[in-house]
Design an enzyme around this catalytic site. Structure first.
Site, short mmCIF file in Angstrom:
data_model
loop_
_atom_site.label_atom_id
_atom_site.label_comp_id
_atom_site.label_asym_id
_atom_site.label_seq_id
_atom_site.Cartn_x
_atom_site.Cartn_y
_atom_site.Cartn_z
N LYS A 191 48.25 41.06 54.06
CA LYS A 191 47.10 40.40 53.45
C LYS A 191 47.65 39.25 52.63
O LYS A 191 48.79 39.28 52.18
CB LYS A 191 46.24 41.34 52.61
CG LYS A 191 46.87 41.97 51.43
CD LYS A 191 46.86 41.21 50.14
CE LYS A 191 45.50 40.68 49.75
NZ LYS A 191 45.63 39.88 48.47
N THR A 206 49.08 37.05 45.96
CA THR A 206 49.50 38.38 46.34
C THR A 206 49.51 38.45 47.86
O THR A 206 48.46 38.37 48.48
CB THR A 206 48.65 39.47 45.72
OG1 THR A 206 48.90 39.43 44.33
CG2 THR A 206 49.02 40.86 46.22
#
Lengths: 418, 418
Positions: A191, A206
């Site tokens: 992700k 992130t």
């Protein structure tokens, strides 16, 4: 433009499996469930489990404020030989949460281990989402219960969905490769989206990436390969120049194919290349799924005095807001490219610099190459193009993958509150 | 938050004159005319002339691709004792234009000198606008003719208008100060807006700043003051992190007040402070008039191990796209501030870090300070606020001025073709 700056592995060299995921390799089960971290009710808790102890390697953010789960993962890498499970929540980053944050990350491992009947040292943990809020441990408990109950060999896709934040699509992949006559595989999920400018030290937005494989490989060799490949994949992408507190790459190898990868063998070379193809494909997909992204831009710099000079140039162009907004506008404005080269801090001779868009000359010897603007507009309006810079000042090179900055990027990031 | 990081001069210490400009000091005339560089028909050519030879000092972009006019100005600073005139066009940067560009910049000086009856070495030249197109010399000629014909002691405001590109307002200022019983003055004009992250070496966006004064001061002392003050003003502002090929600060001192400023005198101290107040006020106005700007943010970092660590922290926060978009959205998201500190490369202990918004605790010892989010929202929704970071890890400090990134910023820069 003499030579290819570094190896870029096309997926076409390897067999990518339809619906491949982290559960494609033998002996891996996964789950993705809604525990309640996200207000939206979207899946927000994932678990990945190997049936047998797996060797492993990790690469983590170099941000000084490394999140609590990153600190826990680093300990596992330092002190543990094998792991069995990974637990990942989205919607809360457990970053800047002090000692309580560390305790909560460790407690998450303990809770998962108890449910799975394994040791808490065999569990790694990742979190992604808003910074500065303590993990709601009741939600963690609920997530663990639901996930353990739904672990399955078909769970890879669900896990990939559950780790998403502002991603618009789940990113899963698996490739098959034959080694010593045995079909082995590498699966992965990632992700990304915002806060992407990984500088993963082995132990980087992130971005989270979990890789699984059923080959047998030592932690040391796996770690070397992850380090080398991160440098050629996730560390080559920059979406907004911001790096996250939580970036994590974890690879797990459970050996269930019976094939062992030893150092300095043809098998090791093949496996590393397949691993790189997987990591580069996911890196590309992360860039294209970046927040508000409409364009994928490959920036390459050749013939620099040093790799560092080439890198300074490539990253300066890739991170230039003026270049990124020009690309969004389909404006070939090469003045912004040379300005970014000029303030990069790299050493080179401006009067020697050539710039090409998809191989078409834009700048020759530091000035306008004379290509009609309309030809350049046709290139920079494409969804994907290459900006090549030839410094004619040495032998070193570097490349990065980046994207444009759109209205949508500003909207997503001005409105993001979890 | 113990001490003020560096001096910030309020205009309130000095008498700012209504309608003050570069023509406020004795013996300066200016003009702003439409020569035809801009398609819009807006004023695009300015001239500034001193009635008598003026001492001068310059500070210029540190971009490797310094534009032709910057190269010409640098020569003047190195080889000339005095100048009489400055010629400035907007709409064409004369950057990345090779030897022809240099010839055109020199020819501009010659043409202006001939019309003014002075030597071409007494003329400096600046250009701002699109990179990579040769200066249309017919337009330059027309500009010089029109400008010389309309030079006047009331021309300062018109000149400030003519140097604008994406600026929304002209930026002019003048202050009076009494030295040795004589009223002297400092006038200045600037343009900025995009491509602003000055790193002016004495000899930074295309930001242009022209300063005039009627005191007598040596080139060496004026240069020292400009260098010191640029470091405390234009080099403290960052709008988009992009630095221009054309950034230029030129100060001209014609001595017509009869007051001489000698080194290490109270008069020198007063003059330098007034000069700093002028330069800081213009720097503030440039940030507020930055492309699509809705917010002015003062970022200050205290108690760092070194000035370089403090600077890395302040600039990392000020240049973070995620912080800038959060500010645009009125989102107090301090996680993005600590993430930017964390990847800044500065050395500090994360568990010691405090962060304040307008003095209100946001982060204590690396974690949430517990101030209700609504209180923080009230601060970051203001048009102007301060982000203070106390690293508790040394004695050094640094500050920068920056702004938010809005939809409008992306629009302006995706659509800009001059």
């Amino acid at each position: 433009m003499s030579k290819q700056p570094t190896e870029i592995k096309s997926m076409s060299s390897f067999k990518r499996l339809a619906n491949g995921s982290v559960t494609t390799p033998r002996g891996f089960r996964a789950a993705g469930v809604t525990a309640g971290f996200k207000r939206s009710g979207a899946p927000d808790f994932a678990m990945l489990v190997s049936d047998v102890p797996a060797n492993f390697a990790g690469a983590f953010t170099s941000c000084t404020f490394a999140a609590a789960p990153v600190q826990v993962c680093r300990k596992r890498v330092l002190f543990c030989d094998t792991i069995r499970a990974a637990v990942i929540n989205s919607g809360n980053a457990n970053a800047c949460t002090g000692d309580t944050g560390i305790s909560n990350a460790e407690a998450t491992c303990v809770l998962a281990a108890n449910k799975l009947g394994i040791n808490s040292n065999e569990v790694v943990v990742s979190s992604t989402g808003r910074i500065g809020t303590q993990l709601p441990m009741d939600t963690v408990k609920k997530g663990i219960e639901l996930a353990v109950a739904s672990l399955s060999e078909e769970g890879g896709e669900l896990a990939a969905q559950a780790i998403m934040t502002t991603d618009t699509v789940p990113k899963s992949i698996a490739v098959e490769l034959e080694l010593d006559g045995v079909v082995c595989s590498i699966g992965a999920m990632t992700k990304g989206a915002g806060m992407i400018d990984p500088s993963l030290k082995v132990p980087h937005a992130t971005m989270l990436c979990y890789i699984t494989t059923d080959v047998k490989i030592s932690n040391a060799l796996l770690s070397d390969m992850i380090e080398e490949n991160v440098a050629q994949s996730f560390n080559r992408i920059t979406i907004d120049g911001d790096m996250s507190t939580n970036d994590t790459v974890i690879a797990m190898a459970n050996g269930l194919s019976g094939v062992e990868i030893r150092p300095d063998t043809p098998q090791a070379a093949t496996f590393r290349e397949a691993l790189l193809a997987v990591m580069q494909q996911l890196a590309r997909e992360m860039v294209m799924d970046g927040e508000g992204v409409t364009k994928f831009v490959h920036v390459e710099v050749f013939n620099a005095r040093s790799t560092e000079d080439a890198k300074l140039c490539a990253e300066s162009v890739a991170n230039s807001l003026l270049c990124k907004t020009a690309w969004f506008g389909g404006d070939p404005n090469w003045g912004r490219v040379v300005a970014a080269l000029g303030y990069s801090g790299a050493k080179f001779k401006p009067e020697k610099v050539d710039v090409f868009y998809d191989g078409v000359p834009v700048v020759r010897e530091g000035g306008d190459a004379g290509t009609p603007e309309s030809d350049l507009v046709d290139i920079v309006r494409k969804r994907e193009f290459t900006v090549s810079v030839d410094l004619h000042d040495g032998d070193e090179s570097y490349w990065v993958w980046t994207n444009d900055i759109s209205y949508e990027y500003v909207k997503i990031n001005a409105d993001y509150h979890t």
